[in-house]
Write a protein that holds these residues in place. Sequence first.
Motif, PDB file in Angstrom:
ATOM      1  N   LYS A  67       0.845  -1.187   0.000  1.00  0.00           N
ATOM      2  CA  LYS A  67       0.000   0.000   0.000  1.00  0.00           C
ATOM      3  C   LYS A  67       0.884   1.241   0.000  1.00  0.00           C
ATOM      4  CE  LYS A  67      -0.755  -0.553   4.998  1.00  0.00           C
ATOM      5  NZ  LYS A  67      -1.777  -0.650   6.054  1.00  0.00           N
ATOM      6  N   ILE A  68       0.353   2.317  -0.549  1.00  0.00           N
ATOM      7  CA  ILE A  68       1.125   3.544  -0.746  1.00  0.00           C
ATOM      8  C   ILE A  68       1.725   4.052   0.556  1.00  0.00           C
ATOM      9  CG2 ILE A  68       0.946   5.993  -1.352  1.00  0.00           C
ATOM     10  CD1 ILE A  68       0.998   4.439  -3.816  1.00  0.00           C
ATOM     11  N   GLU A  69       0.979   3.892   1.631  1.00  0.00           N
ATOM     12  CA  GLU A  69       1.424   4.429   2.922  1.00  0.00           C
ATOM     13  C   GLU A  69       2.740   3.814   3.388  1.00  0.00           C
ATOM     14  OE1 GLU A  69      -2.637   5.440   2.190  1.00  0.00           O
ATOM     15  OE2 GLU A  69      -1.640   3.471   2.169  1.00  0.00           O
ATOM     16  N   LEU A 112      -3.526   8.453  -8.545  1.00  0.00           N
ATOM     17  CA  LEU A 112      -3.409   9.860  -8.929  1.00  0.00           C
ATOM     18  C   LEU A 112      -4.712  10.601  -8.648  1.00  0.00           C
ATOM     19  CD1 LEU A 112      -1.656  12.025 -10.495  1.00  0.00           C
ATOM     20  CD2 LEU A 112      -2.879  11.273 -12.551  1.00  0.00           C
ATOM     21  N   LYS A 113      -5.805   9.989  -9.017  1.00  0.00           N
ATOM     22  CA  LYS A 113      -7.135  10.579  -8.831  1.00  0.00           C
ATOM     23  C   LYS A 113      -7.431  10.806  -7.359  1.00  0.00           C
ATOM     24  CE  LYS A 113     -11.902   9.697 -10.389  1.00  0.00           C
ATOM     25  NZ  LYS A 113     -12.753   8.738 -11.137  1.00  0.00           N
ATOM     26  N   GLU A 114      -6.985   9.888  -6.520  1.00  0.00           N
ATOM     27  CA  GLU A 114      -7.249   9.966  -5.084  1.00  0.00           C
ATOM     28  C   GLU A 114      -6.207  10.793  -4.337  1.00  0.00           C
ATOM     29  OE1 GLU A 114      -7.419   5.867  -3.949  1.00  0.00           O
ATOM     30  OE2 GLU A 114      -9.439   5.561  -4.773  1.00  0.00           O
ATOM     31  N   GLY A 115      -5.218  11.328  -5.046  1.00  0.00           N
ATOM     32  CA  GLY A 115      -4.198  12.152  -4.414  1.00  0.00           C
ATOM     33  C   GLY A 115      -3.145  11.375  -3.647  1.00  0.00           C
ATOM     34  N   LYS A 116      -3.041  10.083  -3.900  1.00  0.00           N
ATOM     35  CA  LYS A 116      -2.026   9.275  -3.203  1.00  0.00           C
ATOM     36  C   LYS A 116      -0.660   9.377  -3.867  1.00  0.00           C
ATOM     37  CE  LYS A 116      -5.330   6.016  -1.206  1.00  0.00           C
ATOM     38  NZ  LYS A 116      -5.768   4.601  -1.087  1.00  0.00           N
ATOM     39  N   VAL A 117      -0.639   9.762  -5.141  1.00  0.00           N
ATOM     40  CA  VAL A 117       0.592  10.174  -5.802  1.00  0.00           C
ATOM     41  C   VAL A 117       0.349  11.563  -6.359  1.00  0.00           C
ATOM     42  CG1 VAL A 117       1.259   7.797  -6.362  1.00  0.00           C
ATOM     43  CG2 VAL A 117      -0.009   9.147  -8.048  1.00  0.00           C
ATOM     44  N   ASP A 118       1.417  12.330  -6.520  1.00  0.00           N
ATOM     45  CA  ASP A 118       1.272  13.721  -6.955  1.00  0.00           C
ATOM     46  C   ASP A 118       1.209  13.853  -8.464  1.00  0.00           C
ATOM     47  OD1 ASP A 118       1.354  14.869  -4.324  1.00  0.00           O
ATOM     48  OD2 ASP A 118       3.488  14.390  -4.282  1.00  0.00           O
ATOM     49  N   VAL A 119       1.985  13.041  -9.157  1.00  0.00           N
ATOM     50  CA  VAL A 119       2.018  13.080 -10.618  1.00  0.00           C
ATOM     51  C   VAL A 119       2.107  11.647 -11.128  1.00  0.00           C
ATOM     52  CG1 VAL A 119       3.123  15.358 -10.682  1.00  0.00           C
ATOM     53  CG2 VAL A 119       4.540  13.290 -10.703  1.00  0.00           C
ATOM     54  N   LEU A 120       1.823  11.479 -12.414  1.00  0.00           N
ATOM     55  CA  LEU A 120       1.893  10.158 -13.036  1.00  0.00           C
ATOM     56  C   LEU A 120       2.793  10.228 -14.262  1.00  0.00           C
ATOM     57  CD1 LEU A 120       0.948   7.219 -13.541  1.00  0.00           C
ATOM     58  CD2 LEU A 120      -1.063   8.173 -14.703  1.00  0.00           C
ATOM     59  N   VAL A 121       3.728   9.274 -14.350  1.00  0.00           N
ATOM     60  CA  VAL A 121       4.568   9.125 -15.536  1.00  0.00           C
ATOM     61  C   VAL A 121       4.328   7.723 -16.082  1.00  0.00           C
ATOM     62  CG1 VAL A 121       6.892   9.226 -16.491  1.00  0.00           C
ATOM     63  CG2 VAL A 121       6.287  10.685 -14.550  1.00  0.00           C
ATOM     64  N   THR A 122       3.910   7.646 -17.336  1.00  0.00           N
ATOM     65  CA  THR A 122       3.533   6.360 -17.912  1.00  0.00           C
ATOM     66  C   THR A 122       4.599   5.854 -18.882  1.00  0.00           C
ATOM     67  OG1 THR A 122       2.295   7.435 -19.699  1.00  0.00           O
ATOM     68  CG2 THR A 122       1.074   6.872 -17.701  1.00  0.00           C
ATOM     69  N   ALA A 123       4.989   4.597 -18.729  1.00  0.00           N
ATOM     70  CA  ALA A 123       5.872   3.960 -19.709  1.00  0.00           C
ATOM     71  C   ALA A 123       5.036   3.539 -20.916  1.00  0.00           C
ATOM     72  CB  ALA A 123       6.567   2.761 -19.077  1.00  0.00           C
TER      73      ALA A 123
END
Length: 349
Positions: A67-69, A112-123
């Motif tokens: 989990k992100i936490e 990303l939508k839930e604010g658990k990461v700040d930005v998204l980088v996609t491969a």
Amino acid sequence: MVKHSENIIVGVSIGDMNGIGPEVILKTFEDTRMLETCTPVIFANAKIVSFLKKTYQLNANINGIDKIEQLVQGKINVLNVWKEGVNLDYGKLDDNVGKYAIKSFQAATKALKEGKVDVLVTAPINKYNIQSEEYTFAGHTDYLNEQLEGNALMFMIHEDIKVGLITDHVPLNEVNKYITKELIEKKIATINQTLISDFRINKPRIAVLGINPHCGDNGVIGNEDTTVVKPTLESLFKKGIQVFGPFAADSFFGSGQHCKYDAIVAMYHDQGLIPFKTLSFGEGVNYTGGLNKIRTSPDHGTGYDIAGKNIANENSFREAVFSAIDIFKNRIEYNELTNNPLKISSNKE
């Protein structure tokens, strides 16, 4: 979980694991200086990422989490989106591998939508092997447009050139029927606002390319540029957007006119991306502008021809990470300035 600009959490979707995505991801974050800039979270499976690390003989510090936490700063965190193993065959198109690419992307988008990461980088993904009954989108952008707030814009960015598209993944023989006054207005307004809020350009200058060769030569080669494009640009200019054109696309870049503008708007995919990639390949970034969240991607595809050979160049992926971070910081500053405008006061002596 720390949520400060100096500790930006970068969500990373693994992409097509038979391609070069995992390689460029791990090569980017193998550099410990990157881990001082941000905290990466790869949405995949820790065992697979560790296997890929060994394959490419990289000295990357992997930290598996459920989990992100549980993420740890200074390490490459891998969130276990699935537990089972996946058979990889580098350079091969595989529907099963495409399924896991989408699992990663959807989980990262949710975070990303839930604010658990700040930005998204996609491969990179392969548009063919990601298709299923559950996922019918042409790529990343359409899905993000559905999941997030705003109007998604494919915006190719580089230090020296920025190119936005009126239409993106549309067959060439259908382009004209998509290009309307309303679409042009919406896309250019989005580009203008993106340049202001995400790139700190106060009064952007935007150039627009014509649809037809030589912008139709006064109707000899089509009349869309004079009947649709030109009056729409004139209307936008009157509303305060500094937009110019339409310009003949064949000579615009070769003559260096692109250097005079903060962004160029192309009418269709290859009209904009061929010159962009010619001028910036290996360092360009695909940015999805116009949304309430930030997503970037490298300017290349899955690279099946060099996958598994440990020769992929990570420069574009690294630039995608840096761009996401810079845009995140710019948005914070822009929101602070616009939400709390400075009060001008005079000092009395």
